[in-house]
Design a protein around this motif. Structure first.
Motif, mmCIF file in Angstrom:
data_model
loop_
_atom_site.group_PDB
_atom_site.id
_atom_site.type_symbol
_atom_site.label_atom_id
_atom_site.label_comp_id
_atom_site.label_asym_id
_atom_site.label_seq_id
_atom_site.Cartn_x
_atom_site.Cartn_y
_atom_site.Cartn_z
ATOM 1 N N HIS A 178 8.282 3.249 2.096
ATOM 2 C CA HIS A 178 8.975 4.278 2.861
ATOM 3 C C HIS A 178 10.481 4.210 2.596
ATOM 4 C CE1 HIS A 178 5.601 5.041 5.872
ATOM 5 N NE2 HIS A 178 5.194 3.942 5.272
ATOM 6 N N SER A 190 0.820 -1.208 0.000
ATOM 7 C CA SER A 190 0.000 0.000 0.000
ATOM 8 C C SER A 190 0.856 1.261 0.000
ATOM 9 C CB SER A 190 -0.936 0.005 1.208
ATOM 10 O OG SER A 190 -0.201 -0.118 2.401
ATOM 11 N N ALA A 191 2.090 1.127 0.440
ATOM 12 C CA ALA A 191 2.991 2.287 0.452
ATOM 13 C C ALA A 191 4.416 1.812 0.638
ATOM 14 C CB ALA A 191 2.613 3.273 1.574
ATOM 15 N N PHE A 225 11.090 -4.447 6.164
ATOM 16 C CA PHE A 225 12.268 -3.641 5.879
ATOM 17 C C PHE A 225 13.261 -4.368 4.990
ATOM 18 C CE2 PHE A 225 11.484 -0.244 8.893
ATOM 19 C CZ PHE A 225 10.629 -0.839 9.807
ATOM 20 N N GLN A 250 -0.841 -4.102 7.092
ATOM 21 C CA GLN A 250 -0.749 -3.258 8.280
ATOM 22 C C GLN A 250 0.583 -3.350 9.001
ATOM 23 O OE1 GLN A 250 -4.449 -4.306 10.452
ATOM 24 N NE2 GLN A 250 -5.127 -2.259 9.888
ATOM 25 N N LYS A 251 1.634 -3.748 8.317
ATOM 26 C CA LYS A 251 2.941 -3.715 8.954
ATOM 27 C C LYS A 251 4.013 -3.383 7.929
ATOM 28 C CE LYS A 251 2.723 -7.961 10.485
ATOM 29 N NZ LYS A 251 3.054 -9.271 11.105
ATOM 30 N N LEU A 252 5.137 -2.870 8.433
ATOM 31 C CA LEU A 252 6.262 -2.545 7.581
ATOM 32 C C LEU A 252 7.225 -3.715 7.500
ATOM 33 C CD1 LEU A 252 7.414 1.107 8.413
ATOM 34 C CD2 LEU A 252 6.336 0.286 6.336
ATOM 35 N N HIS A 279 4.939 -1.272 3.066
ATOM 36 C CA HIS A 279 3.821 -1.433 3.989
ATOM 37 C C HIS A 279 2.795 -2.374 3.378
ATOM 38 C CE1 HIS A 279 0.299 -0.461 6.431
ATOM 39 N NE2 HIS A 279 1.164 -0.092 7.340
ATOM 40 N N SER A 339 12.464 9.417 8.804
ATOM 41 C CA SER A 339 11.673 9.087 7.627
ATOM 42 C C SER A 339 11.917 10.151 6.566
ATOM 43 C CB SER A 339 10.191 9.029 8.000
ATOM 44 O OG SER A 339 9.409 8.815 6.852
ATOM 45 N N LEU A 382 13.871 5.426 4.600
ATOM 46 C CA LEU A 382 14.351 5.896 5.900
ATOM 47 C C LEU A 382 15.849 6.127 5.820
ATOM 48 C CD1 LEU A 382 12.586 3.154 8.071
ATOM 49 C CD2 LEU A 382 11.666 5.388 7.456
ATOM 50 N N MET A 434 7.471 8.876 2.076
ATOM 51 C CA MET A 434 6.460 7.834 2.010
ATOM 52 C C MET A 434 5.750 8.039 0.667
ATOM 53 S SD MET A 434 3.151 6.851 2.075
ATOM 54 C CE MET A 434 2.416 8.469 2.378
#
Lengths: 107, 115
Positions: free
Chosen positions: A33, A30-31, A97, A93-95, A90, A45, A35, A48
């Motif tokens: 990021h 959904s997205a 890495f 509901q979790k990232l 993402h 961050s 960092l 996004m």
């Protein structure tokens, strides 16, 4: 195979060079990021994004949803850009890495 | 705002001892995340809360780990008993939501060393 793959793992360049760090992922997201983690350990961050391109100062982030790929570009690189850059996606509901890209800019 | 505040910055303890890490999220943020970072595994999500309720704790390694968020301004991560393999940097982060479309704000981390 990791869900999020970054390349290169390590990158050393001279001040002023154009830098590209790549991130590929294998699942629908959904997205995404970007960092930045400085040698002192703090994480900031940068971006996004879920589509297209974003720009902040000398930093540009792009994403291609169809190809499941994102890039982080740094123009006119400077020694203070030296850090670890981490891509995170993402989903559910979790990232998740990536392992990070260690960037060193020499003066 | 002071940002996300974690304490302590460093913790050195002996195997078997209880360790409690603390986090104060940014005021107004309704999602809080606990992450662990190691050289071998990078950053991993341990647990996250939304509106003080634990939503996903599947990343918590085992029953020795527990996390609470008694109110919107405070969370703890407890390890009891601690083991040397728990040595890592533990980050707390907060955001305005949990959809993934919100910017994350990280604390400075707690460097934990279990001897």
């Amino acid at each position: 195979k990791n869900e999020v793959e970054q390349s290169p793992q390590n990158l050393t360049a001279q001040e002023g060079e154009f830098i590209t760090i790549n991130c590929s992922y294998s699942v629908g997201i959904s997205a995404l990021h970007w960092l930045q983690q400085h040698p002192g350990g703090g994480i900031v961050s940068l971006f996004m994004l879920s589509s297209g391109k974003k720009k902040h100062g000398r930093l540009i982030a792009t994403i291609n949803i169809q190809e499941k790929h994102s890039s982080l570009h740094i123009t006119a690189s400077h020694p203070r850009d030296s850090a670890v850059y981490i891509c995170a996606v993402h989903r559910a509901q979790k990232l998740v890495f990536g392992q990070g890209t260690r960037l060193t800019i020499n003066p | 705002d002071a940002g996300v505040i974690q304490s302590p910055r460093h913790e050195v303890t002996e195997m078997g001892q209880e360790v409690t890490l603390r986090c104060k999220p940014i005021s107004g943020h309704n999602s809080l995340f606990w992450y662990r970072q190691t050289m071998m595994r990078g950053l991993e999500l341990l647990i996250y809360f939304n509106n003080n309720v634990p939503i996903d704790d599947s990343g918590m390694p085992e029953d020795r780990f527990s996390a609470k968020m008694p109110n919107a301004s405070f969370s703890t991560l407890k390890i009891q008993p601690s083991e040397p393999r728990d040595s890592a940097v533990y980050f707390c982060a907060s955001s305005l939501g949990a959809t993934g479309a919100e910017k994350l704000f990280f604390g400075s981390g707690t460097q934990l060393s279990v001897l």
